[in-house]
Design a protein around this motif. Structure first.
Motif, PDB file in Angstrom:
ATOM      1  N   MET E   1     -14.489 -22.404  -9.566  1.00 51.21           N
ATOM      2  CA  MET E   1     -14.899 -20.989  -9.508  1.00 51.21           C
ATOM      3  C   MET E   1     -16.221 -20.793 -10.245  1.00 51.21           C
ATOM      4  N   LYS E   2     -17.151 -20.137  -9.578  1.00 45.94           N
ATOM      5  CA  LYS E   2     -18.407 -19.804 -10.242  1.00 45.94           C
ATOM      6  C   LYS E   2     -18.625 -18.306 -10.175  1.00 45.94           C
ATOM      7  N   ARG E   3     -18.841 -17.682 -11.336  1.00 53.31           N
ATOM      8  CA  ARG E   3     -19.072 -16.236 -11.334  1.00 53.31           C
ATOM      9  C   ARG E   3     -20.440 -15.945 -10.726  1.00 53.31           C
ATOM     10  N   PRO E   4     -20.575 -14.886  -9.978  1.00 52.48           N
ATOM     11  CA  PRO E   4     -21.885 -14.494  -9.451  1.00 52.48           C
ATOM     12  C   PRO E   4     -22.911 -14.377 -10.576  1.00 52.48           C
ATOM     13  N   SER E   5     -22.470 -13.954 -11.759  1.00 51.37           N
ATOM     14  CA  SER E   5     -23.411 -13.780 -12.871  1.00 51.37           C
ATOM     15  C   SER E   5     -23.762 -15.100 -13.530  1.00 51.37           C
ATOM     16  N   GLY E   6     -23.061 -16.181 -13.161  1.00 49.62           N
ATOM     17  CA  GLY E   6     -23.321 -17.462 -13.792  1.00 49.62           C
ATOM     18  C   GLY E   6     -22.691 -17.611 -15.169  1.00 49.62           C
ATOM     19  N   ARG E   7     -22.042 -16.540 -15.660  1.00 50.69           N
ATOM     20  CA  ARG E   7     -21.439 -16.627 -16.989  1.00 50.69           C
ATOM     21  C   ARG E   7     -20.154 -17.459 -16.968  1.00 50.69           C
ATOM     22  N   ALA E   8     -19.760 -17.962 -18.153  1.00 50.74           N
ATOM     23  CA  ALA E   8     -18.445 -18.587 -18.286  1.00 50.74           C
ATOM     24  C   ALA E   8     -17.389 -17.492 -18.179  1.00 50.74           C
ATOM     25  N   PRO E   9     -16.154 -17.851 -17.768  1.00 52.89           N
ATOM     26  CA  PRO E   9     -15.119 -16.837 -17.531  1.00 52.89           C
ATOM     27  C   PRO E   9     -14.884 -15.917 -18.733  1.00 52.89           C
ATOM     28  N   HIS E  10     -15.003 -16.462 -19.933  1.00 54.90           N
ATOM     29  CA  HIS E  10     -14.678 -15.684 -21.137  1.00 54.90           C
ATOM     30  C   HIS E  10     -15.926 -15.095 -21.791  1.00 54.90           C
ATOM     31  N   GLN E  11     -17.034 -15.071 -21.069  1.00 54.53           N
ATOM     32  CA  GLN E  11     -18.306 -14.694 -21.686  1.00 54.53           C
ATOM     33  C   GLN E  11     -18.684 -13.245 -21.402  1.00 54.53           C
ATOM     34  N   LEU E  12     -18.934 -12.512 -22.471  1.00 57.21           N
ATOM     35  CA  LEU E  12     -19.439 -11.143 -22.335  1.00 57.21           C
ATOM     36  C   LEU E  12     -20.885 -11.177 -21.850  1.00 57.21           C
ATOM     37  N   ARG E  13     -21.323 -10.066 -21.266  1.00 56.01           N
ATOM     38  CA  ARG E  13     -22.758  -9.919 -21.025  1.00 56.01           C
ATOM     39  C   ARG E  13     -23.458  -9.678 -22.365  1.00 56.01           C
ATOM     40  N   PRO E  14     -24.779  -9.803 -22.411  1.00 55.57           N
ATOM     41  CA  PRO E  14     -25.478  -9.411 -23.639  1.00 55.57           C
ATOM     42  C   PRO E  14     -25.186  -7.936 -23.910  1.00 55.57           C
ATOM     43  N   ILE E  15     -24.704  -7.645 -25.124  1.00 56.26           N
ATOM     44  CA  ILE E  15     -24.341  -6.269 -25.493  1.00 56.26           C
ATOM     45  C   ILE E  15     -25.352  -5.764 -26.511  1.00 56.26           C
ATOM     46  N   ARG E  16     -25.846  -4.572 -26.323  1.00 60.42           N
ATOM     47  CA  ARG E  16     -26.722  -3.972 -27.327  1.00 60.42           C
ATOM     48  C   ARG E  16     -26.299  -2.543 -27.592  1.00 60.42           C
ATOM     49  N   ILE E  17     -26.255  -2.177 -28.834  1.00 60.85           N
ATOM     50  CA  ILE E  17     -25.942  -0.789 -29.200  1.00 60.85           C
ATOM     51  C   ILE E  17     -27.084  -0.277 -30.065  1.00 60.85           C
ATOM     52  N   THR E  18     -27.777   0.764 -29.587  1.00 53.82           N
ATOM     53  CA  THR E  18     -28.911   1.313 -30.324  1.00 53.82           C
ATOM     54  C   THR E  18     -28.509   2.666 -30.899  1.00 53.82           C
ATOM     55  N   ARG E  19     -28.452   2.751 -32.225  1.00 52.33           N
ATOM     56  CA  ARG E  19     -28.041   4.020 -32.847  1.00 52.33           C
ATOM     57  C   ARG E  19     -29.206   5.022 -32.871  1.00 52.33           C
ATOM     58  N   ASN E  20     -28.880   6.261 -33.105  1.00 48.92           N
ATOM     59  CA  ASN E  20     -29.880   7.342 -33.213  1.00 48.92           C
ATOM     60  C   ASN E  20     -30.817   7.343 -32.011  1.00 48.92           C
ATOM     61  N   TYR E  21     -30.229   7.198 -30.834  1.00 45.86           N
ATOM     62  CA  TYR E  21     -31.052   7.064 -29.643  1.00 45.86           C
ATOM     63  C   TYR E  21     -31.735   8.377 -29.276  1.00 45.86           C
ATOM     64  N   THR E  22     -31.031   9.484 -29.432  1.00 49.52           N
ATOM     65  CA  THR E  22     -31.700  10.780 -29.281  1.00 49.52           C
ATOM     66  C   THR E  22     -31.551  11.540 -30.589  1.00 49.52           C
ATOM     67  N   ARG E  23     -32.286  12.621 -30.696  1.00 51.87           N
ATOM     68  CA  ARG E  23     -32.529  13.230 -31.992  1.00 51.87           C
ATOM     69  C   ARG E  23     -31.571  14.352 -32.358  1.00 51.87           C
ATOM     70  N   HIS E  24     -31.064  15.103 -31.381  1.00 50.05           N
ATOM     71  CA  HIS E  24     -30.354  16.328 -31.732  1.00 50.05           C
ATOM     72  C   HIS E  24     -28.890  16.113 -32.105  1.00 50.05           C
ATOM     73  N   ALA E  25     -28.226  15.159 -31.459  1.00 44.75           N
ATOM     74  CA  ALA E  25     -26.775  15.045 -31.609  1.00 44.75           C
ATOM     75  C   ALA E  25     -26.393  14.496 -32.977  1.00 44.75           C
ATOM     76  N   GLU E  26     -25.194  14.839 -33.427  1.00 43.15           N
ATOM     77  CA  GLU E  26     -24.683  14.320 -34.695  1.00 43.15           C
ATOM     78  C   GLU E  26     -24.542  12.799 -34.623  1.00 43.15           C
ATOM     79  N   GLY E  27     -24.149  12.299 -33.468  1.00 41.67           N
ATOM     80  CA  GLY E  27     -24.131  10.856 -33.246  1.00 41.67           C
ATOM     81  C   GLY E  27     -24.728  10.574 -31.878  1.00 41.67           C
ATOM     82  N   SER E  28     -25.555   9.538 -31.766  1.00 39.62           N
ATOM     83  CA  SER E  28     -26.224   9.287 -30.484  1.00 39.62           C
ATOM     84  C   SER E  28     -26.541   7.814 -30.365  1.00 39.62           C
ATOM     85  N   VAL E  29     -26.064   7.218 -29.286  1.00 39.31           N
ATOM     86  CA  VAL E  29     -26.136   5.776 -29.135  1.00 39.31           C
ATOM     87  C   VAL E  29     -26.551   5.447 -27.699  1.00 39.31           C
ATOM     88  N   LEU E  30     -27.385   4.431 -27.535  1.00 38.63           N
ATOM     89  CA  LEU E  30     -27.548   3.819 -26.209  1.00 38.63           C
ATOM     90  C   LEU E  30     -26.768   2.524 -26.229  1.00 38.63           C
TER      91      LEU E  30
END
Lengths: 239, 239, 239, 239, 239, 239
Positions: E1-30
């Motif tokens: 079995m080969k995943r279309p993404s080429g990843r190993a079966p147990h492999q997450l995609r690259p994950i990024r969490i950017t805090r304070n992404y917008t200015r007005h909200a009490e919490g804001s993340v991309l």
């Protein structure tokens, strides 16, 4: 003239009213006029709409619906279409006015009664069956409210019942089923009190206009049919 | 018994029908029953709704509205509330059924007539004024269609007119204005053909139930009033 | 250049403002710019929207509509489509902003004025006719409120009027009717105060972009036209 | 006079336009006017709306939205309220008209371009930022369509850009941010072509009316600012 | 079995969490799971919905949306269609339930937290990315509320994160992107707490039914993937 | 641990399935899980939705509703509120997916099956009762279609049934009624095929998160319960 149903012109369909049909509502009835089957519930809630606040009076309002396949062809569900059709609104306004005529609102206390008439199976006459059945559920609901001590007296002024009549092949007939209704020249819905007065009279010429004497013949037939319905209501409530 | 309006029980309000009231519609009328003023237009469009396609027949449909301040208190605009109320739908269905009774659809060709009745000022009886006025606009619209060569014959079977009657302090009265309507025990709207038949009879007991003889007295009054309306329609159309 | 209407470039259509056009509203006017006819009513209600509560100030809000056959082709009724279109919302926001500019809200007391502009017949310039006519209805409504003792002073700061101008075949023209508007390269709606300032200037190039000098020529024409409208408002209000 | 932002009266905020911001759309841009950030995508679909069918021409339509917390206070999501507000509709109509002015529809072929402007963060001037950014996304989308062989020539007639100007403490200023906009006496949105003509001029007096000379000063400021925006668009597209 | 993404079966995609992404909200993340990008904001407002009034407890509710061209084909904007689709409502209910599980409402005080997850670009797994990202925005918002003195203790009971797993060509794989999701036989969304318990398990057989052992294999994969997500959340929050 | 219902942990409520419950639909069943009562109809119409046209395949879609007083407190009628709630949409999507799993669409021909599940009385588990009952109505509807010669083979791949399980006071229990459901820590709905595979597994921790071993215990209980339901379906269909 022969009715499609084979009934005599003045003959009602077999009528059945089953009380306590569902468990939660203060009043709950299954009413059957032949193959027309409607669940009528009456729900009581403390409080009244804004326009009545502080007047010490109660209110009754009605809603009507059909299951999508209550009819020969499936009809789109009004909840998913996002609005109730004109026919639905017209019928629920009629049911509400008719049942309010049964009550003395000043003795109901500041309570609102919600009447829900939901047609499970349609074969003509759903609005008149709804009124006749909901009247019984209303009596049951008032008894529950009385036990709760929520009333300021007995709000029941009079019983109300309804039937349809029509002109079919030139002759007046009582309690039309769907095939009869589809072919009738005139369709008349009549709501009466058990004292013999009219609450609502709604006649429509589907084909040819109708004459005063035809109207009177239909009203006489309706009066007789409704008298039978009052007996039936009384018998069912006596159980 | 004295009517609030000071009129005799069988007396209509001053009725005026002004043809060609606006410029764009195939038929356009301002109808006034006393202070009740309604603009009725009839718009013709080629084509019919899907359920009639390919049958060579035409269709007529009606819509009704009130300007927000046509009434004593301003009412929320239905367009901004996002839905037409039950009363509006009920009335426009009545107008549509009534005017369809005037036509032989097979001679209309595959055309749709849109009847729009918009109440500029309300003082009771807006639905019956709408029917009576729109009938005149309909005749004018048919004349335009005839000139365009869009018809398959003369679709006009009969004239239709309407009036309200009621029981006020125990007596039948004709053509109720708003103060009379608010206090009447019974309110009855009657639509008739000029051949003297009934198209619609819609009676509601607002207070006490009404009796068969009261119904007959009201119908007689309505029949006389509608006869006057037919004369008026004829006179206006003869101009 | 010859205008389709035959008017001189700087010439308004015949303008008529009829006060007290309907009976119920605090202010009610029929305004006519040639064949464009709009009913403008102003309704006063005690109380203000939530965002203004407790500030001792009043509010004015406007709604706009067209009868379905006010136009050459019948347009679907917004109430039955279930939403107001973008053009409608845009126009009623413009009317509201324009008329609020006429008022000192702190002297209006906690009252809300509802301005309803309903187009009976459209021939171009309905939004500017609405503003010009509604201004007169507003003055009448304030007089009613004053008599009721509902005001905290005279809220009327200044008169407001509006007109459209455009570039037609390269030349600026005043007060475009529908055929002119359809062919104009640029369409500009101008709202001014009687002290000569601008409240709103909304110009759109329908075809070619317009140049600063064209804009100035149009504004000059509008200023002159609006001056005539102020005279007309004054004359009508003096009656 | 000192601007809250500390900028000189004729000074734009830092402007950034990031192409290919998202992956799926034919054109996709993030446009930033200072803290105002808008995602602009242009989506191409074969076919045109019904009113244009068979004419061999294309169409462009625009929609605008704000994320609920793009603003200082969270605003209710329009999708869950069930309707777009008047401000939204007004803005998306403006964006659509402005970008259609950039195109020769007869060379677009029977394709529809959907412009979506979604405000991620709002700090004044979202509509003018949307137009300026979407113009770049539009150029990118046309390049994609050209590669697909879907065009009938080069539909790009001219570039379009937009900016807001206002009167703040009596002086004209360019490109207002939210605190400036809230306090400005007048707010003017200007859309121009790179040939120097006006597409849209929309001015509103928030407080005092504005005078012709103020309008001209604002237009001069806008013209200069938009010239800078055209340079920026060109630089970004040259990358 | 080969995943279309080429990843190993147990492999997450690259994950990024950017805090304070917008200015007005009490919490804001991309939050980005590969090409899936979602803006998550948490907005705090004083007060609670009616059903919670006077109980001293807070509330959290979530809404979800997609920009029209977040997907390969443009989807109609829900705000302009006038209703949110079933998929949208299903997802926002899931996000709300999941994040409420992170909180002790009695320590939140009478505050309401609005979580808005808006998908800028979709490539599978938008609901699980939304939960994982919104959790971080929630922690930031609580810190703001704490500073404001609006809390009655620390409402954070536990961290929550989510991932999708599936059966692809007979084998369990972690964190499916859109091409994988479209071809998977089974799709399972899992929400867990950092203490290792399940909050939500929602599995759907798209093709063949799945067996208990396949379910367990998927759950094991999800558990491992979510553990990585918790580490990532912690690292991001530690910055 | 004692269940409020007094049942053993692995004990189903009395289940009843009544075929041919109403007259018009191709398949029509009343299903009762204890006091939960649902009318399930399957309506067949020629033709398929646009996205399937011309592929020779059929489609099945489901809608779900509750009568307003099916529950302890009356709930507002969705048709009159103008939209279906999130819970309703979630459930009807689940029913649709589950029953589609029973069919080979390529053998259904270009027919659409509408499944309507309307709850007359609710006491927990309405969605799983709906699936279990609608499966029987589906078999009946297919028989009708077969007689009509509308099928291209036997579309029935497998039977489907569903049940709810939960953790109540730390122990797994089967087929929760409303009081049990309200107090359960975890609620899990399971849909299976008669070959023993899972179609849907939807678990939600209402209080404490659940552990893998709890999930497995619940699944085992569900598997046993659903096996009983398959026997019941078979017995009912054999009549």
């Amino acid at each position: 003239m022969k009715r499609p149903s084979g009934r005599a012109p003045h003959q009602l369909r077999p009528i059945r009213i089953t009380r306590n049909y569902t468990r939660h509502a203060e009043g709950s009835v299954l009413v059957e006029f032949g193959d027309t089957r409607v669940i009528c519930t009456v729900s009581a809630e403390a409080g009244v709409p804004r326009f009545l606040k502080g007047q010490g009076k109660g209110w009754l309002t009605a809603e009507y619906g059909m299951l999508p396949r209550a009819t020969g062809e499936r009809m789109a569900r009004e909840a998913s279409r996002g609005r109730q059709g004109g026919r639905t609104l017209e019928i629920q306004r009629l049911i509400g006015r008719s049942l309010r005529a049964a009550l003395d609102m000043s003795k109901l206390g500041e309570n609102t009664l919600y009447v829900d008439c939901d047609v499970i199976q349609a074969d003509g006459g759903t609005r008149t069956a709804s009124i006749t059945g909901a009247m019984v559920a209303l009596v049951d609901a008032l008894a529950v409210l009385k036990k709760r001590g929520a009333l300021k007296g007995d709000p029941l002024k009079q019983m109300v019942a309804a039937v349809s009549v029509g002109i079919y092949q030139g002759e007046p007939i009582l309690d039309l089923d769907y095939p009869e209704d589809s072919d009738a020249e005139t369709d008349l819905n009549v709501v009466m009190t058990d004292a013999g007065g009219f609450i609502e009279v709604q006649g429509t010429a589907e084909g040819e206009p109708f004459q005063p004497e035809e109207l009177n013949a239909m009203l006489a037939l309706a009066t007789q049919g409704i008298r039978e319905l009052f007996e039936l209501q009384r018998a069912v409530l006596a159980d």
